[in-house]
Design a protein around this motif. Structure first.
Motif, short mmCIF file in Angstrom:
data_model
loop_
_atom_site.label_atom_id
_atom_site.label_comp_id
_atom_site.label_asym_id
_atom_site.label_seq_id
_atom_site.Cartn_x
_atom_site.Cartn_y
_atom_site.Cartn_z
N GLU A 1 0.86 -1.19 0.00
CA GLU A 1 0.00 0.00 0.00
C GLU A 1 0.89 1.23 0.00
OE1 GLU A 1 -3.33 2.51 0.15
OE2 GLU A 1 -1.42 2.73 1.17
N SER B 1 0.03 4.68 -0.35
CA SER B 1 -0.58 6.00 -0.17
C SER B 1 0.35 6.99 0.50
CB SER B 1 -1.88 5.88 0.64
OG SER B 1 -2.86 5.17 -0.08
N ASP B 2 1.31 6.50 1.30
CA ASP B 2 2.21 7.38 2.03
C ASP B 2 3.54 7.57 1.33
OD1 ASP B 2 3.00 4.77 2.35
OD2 ASP B 2 3.59 4.97 4.45
N GLU C 1 -13.85 7.58 2.28
CA GLU C 1 -13.79 8.89 1.65
C GLU C 1 -14.97 9.76 2.04
OE1 GLU C 1 -11.23 10.10 -0.19
OE2 GLU C 1 -10.27 8.24 0.45
N LYS D 1 -6.84 6.95 10.14
CA LYS D 1 -7.63 6.71 8.94
C LYS D 1 -7.11 5.49 8.18
CE LYS D 1 -9.24 9.03 4.73
NZ LYS D 1 -9.21 10.31 3.95
N PHE E 1 -5.98 3.27 5.18
CA PHE E 1 -5.50 3.47 3.82
C PHE E 1 -5.46 2.12 3.12
CE2 PHE E 1 -4.56 7.86 3.71
CZ PHE E 1 -4.17 8.23 4.99
N GLN F 1 -6.77 2.01 -0.36
CA GLN F 1 -7.25 2.34 -1.70
C GLN F 1 -6.19 2.19 -2.78
OE1 GLN F 1 -10.13 2.98 -3.11
NE2 GLN F 1 -11.22 4.69 -2.19
#
Length: 744
Positions: free
Chosen positions: A205, A207-208, A228, A239, A241, A243
């Motif tokens: 993942e 996202s970061d 979202e 939150k 993550f 996605q």
């Protein structure tokens, strides 16, 4: 010193050639000669290699005892390849024998169940109408809103954007075992001419990382995603993550049958290479069989596709996107080296199935690592928001869609069960600002009301009616805010006053809802005169309902909505004290600042309603305070009248005032979403939100400011620094048009 004893010094044991203390997060291996422990990265032993070593010699011992002794391969069909190959042991999933047999098996084509669509056809409206029960295949990228790197994007490019030191989970496919390694080590493995093992990365993942900027998830996944839409920015819980995943698999990688965590739906795009999905529909029988198979000790020896009636084969070539609905049981084979991108999302269409999948994970004692992060917390947030949605639909006399009603029923049951579990479980995922029992009670009341209506004769609009959208456009946010304020006021009156003749304010609110159902106004245009854009449309759409209101109101109040800015038009209204009082009433109502009277004051019909503000917000409730409020309101109104006469005169004479000047430093949307607060000079803050730090969480730190109500319009956001107070909002929204016409 006599009699003095030195305190014992605690000595932390040191390990490895680096002489560091033990770190549970780092892989270590023990030397079979000296019995010392070493970090795998310090002695160049990867975690997935360690299982192949029979006797390990550390760098110090291998000088005297020679190199490590490796295990000998005896079979090619078992996870433990040292087991005797006597023909009595069955083939296990992921082994080379298993993959070869799987590729030769016949399967019914997924064309029987696959929905072929173009990207622009995959919309929320379509799925809400047709349902999201079968996988969708989109052969071309266009129209999905999906942004990806070019097909030339390589595994080395992933390392460049994510960083070689990133620790990734890697699956040893032949053993179906998970291990960790640095991304740079996986890249080295990937480009070896002869790979000793089949390794698969499916849970990176990003996202970061910098790579997140290269990927935009499909529109449908963003618009429908619970995280979202409902996750508050000020949530106590981090939150989730989930996605944006990058999947890098080599040929013959295999992932056995599973349901994605929390029953999430999946978007999946093959950038290059090819994947083969084996799909099983989540019927009641299939889910029951899956749970039994998942808890079976010989799970790896049984191909789950043989346990069900139909298992479909779906080949996903390069450039194709697939959407897999909630609960579908699937296995994945990488038929050639492949890079894919994907993501998971929860949504409103299949709430019951999502909850069933989560409960199944709980019964199977699935480790937290493989579960949706804070699944219960997001369900509480969603329940809180769906309560508001149901109330709005009821006020509009609009029947909710069946999927939403069924979903709320399933949520109620799940929330009750989770509250019962809290008696024996330490951790709780109930957000602090939510009153769980009250929320469940209110949801139950809404469902009971719907069931009574469906069994009665009261007509309701169909679920597809125009004024009942579940999207989150700008106008919907304004409607949500206005309805919520009005509903709370009415609820307060209902519990504190006897039934009475509808007031002008109530008639005004009724008219507001009627106009909002028909009025669709575009975004606020800064340099276009109000009369040429809004009034023409207003006159066309609202005259029918306005006629009824004109017969009831002395000052002929008409309510329209411009973007998210409430506009009140008072035609031919004199500037008498009575009109001032009624005008202020309407203004404050639209600004979300109208507060109910106290019960003992309801009988005083002659006294202006806003005199009760003194009782609401002062300790003594004296007559002097009442007069002060009345005087301040009138003075404020008179001042605004004069200022806005000058303002409108300047407008008509050619002055170029844009919307940011007219509204101070805030945009109209900021004014509409500002929190309900009093003038700071009063020393008191007042909000409609119920502050309830749950006693279940004594260890949680309360937020520095009481969070606002989390709903679809605000998404739980905190007030931004510098947002207007109630008095400032009143000043900014009072505008005068020519000829003594009010603009609110």
């Amino acid at each position: 010193m006599p009699g003095h004893r030195n305190a014992p010094i605690e000595i932390t044991p040191l390990y490895c050639v680096c002489q560091q203390s033990y770190d549970v997060n780092r892989f270590m291996i023990e030397c079979d000669i000296c019995k010392d422990w070493f970090h795998g990265s310090c002695v160049q032993v990867e975690e997935h290699h360690a299982v192949d070593i029979d006797v390990y010699h550390c760098p110090n011992c291998d000088v005297q005892h020679g190199p490590c002794l490796m295990k000998k391969r005896i079979n090619w069909h078992r996870h433990d390849y040292t087991e005797p190959d006597d023909g009595s042991r069955l083939v296990q999933a992921g082994t080379s024998v298993f993959v070869r047999e799987l590729q030769n098996r016949p399967f019914p084509s997924a064309a029987e169940i696959l929905v072929q669509m173009q990207g622009h056809q995959v919309t929320q409206k379509y799925l809400e109408k047709q349902g999201f029960s079968y996988p969708i295949a989109v052969p071309q990228l266009g129209g999905l809103g999906l942004k990806l790197p070019p097909s030339s994007f390589s595994v080395r490019d992933v390392e460049e954007y994510v960083g070689g030191d990133k620790i990734v989970d890697v699956i040893d496919v032949a053993r179906q075992a998970d291990s960790k390694m640095k991304l740079r080590e996986f890249v080295k493995y990937y480009y070896k001419p002869h790979r000793p093992k089949v390794l698969n990365v499916i849970s990176l993942e990003f996202s970061d990382t910098k790579m997140a900027e290269l990927v935009v998830v499909p529109d449908i996944a963003q618009k429908m995603s619970w995280v979202e839409n409902y996750w508050p920015d000020d949530s106590f819980f981090p939150k989730p993550f989930v996605q944006k995943y990058c999947l890098m698999g080599v040929k013959d990688s295999y992932t056995d049958f599973h349901i994605d965590f929390g029953g999430t739906s999946v978007w999946y795009h093959v950038l290059w290479g090819e994947k083969i999905f084996y799909l099983i529909k989540p019927t009641q029988d299939n889910l029951a069989l899956y749970e039994v198979w998942s808890s079976s000790p010989n799970q790896s020896e049984v191909f789950f596709g043989d346990k069900v009636d139909q298992c479909y084969k779906c080949v996903v070539p390069q450039g194709t996107t697939v959407l897999i609905p909630t609960g579908w049981i699937h296995a994945v084979l990488t038929s050639q080296d492949c890079m894919a991108f994907g993501g998971n999302f929860l949504h409103n269409l299949n709430i019951g199935m999502q909850l069933r999948c989560y409960e199944m994970e709980w019964r199977l004692k699935t480790p937290d690592l493989f579960k949706f992060p804070y699944f219960e917390a997001i369900c509480w947030y969603v329940a809180n928001n769906l309560l508001e949605t149901l109330k709005e639909l009821r006020e509009d006399n609009c029947q909710p869609p069946v999927y939403l009603t069924d979903g709320v029923k399933a949520l109620i049951t799940a929330l009750k069960n989770w509250l019962k579990r809290e008696v024996t479980e330490q951790a709780s995922e109930v957000p602090d600002h939510i009153r769980p029992n009250h929320l469940i009670k209110e949801l139950t009341k809404e469902i009971r009301y719907l069931e009574e209506q469906s069994g009665g004769s009261k007509p309701v609009k169909s679920q597809g009616c125009g004024p009942c959208p579940l999207t989150r456009s700008t106008l919907d946010k304004a409607r949500h805010h206005a309805r919520r304020t009005a509903r709370r006021l009415r609820h307060h009156h209902h519990h504190h006053h006897a039934p009475k003749t509808p007031s002008n304010l109530e008639i005004l609110e009724l008219h507001t809802r009627q106009v909002l159902k028909r009025l669709e106004v575009g975004p606020f245009e800064e340099d276009v005169p109000f009369s040429s854009t809004v009034m023409a449309k207003f006159n066309k759409t609202s005259m029918a309902s306005a006629a009824a209101v004109e017969r009831s109101l002395d000052n002929n109040l008409l309510l329209v909505m411009c973007n998210v800015v409430p506009i009140l038009v008072c035609r031919q209204c004199p500037t008498s004290p009575t009109t001032e009082e009624e005008a202020i009433e309407g203004m404050l109502s639209m600004a979300g600042l109208l507060y109910p009277q106290r019960p003992e004051e309801s009988s005083t019909a002659q006294e202006p309603w806003w005199s009760s503000l003194a009782h609401q917000f002062s300790d003594s409730g004296t007559l002097q305070a009442q007069q002060h409020v009345r005087k301040e309101c009138r003075a404020e109104l008179s001042q605004r009248i004069q200022e806005n006469k000058n303002f409108m005169d300047n407008q008509s004479s050619g002055s170029n005032s844009n919307s940011s000047e007219a509204w101070g430093d805030q945009s109209p949307s900021q004014c509409a979403s500002s929190p309900l607060r009093l003038d700071p000079s009063s020393g008191t803050d007042y909000q409609y939100s119920e502050t309830s730090l749950s006693p279940r969480h004594p260890s949680k730190r309360p937020a520095p400011n009481t969070p606002p109500i989390s709903n679809q319009a605000t998404k739980g956001k905190r007030p931004k620094k510098g947002m207007a107070t109630a008095k400032q909002r009143l000043r900014k929204i009072l505008k005068l048009s020519r000829n003594n016409h009010f603009l609110l």
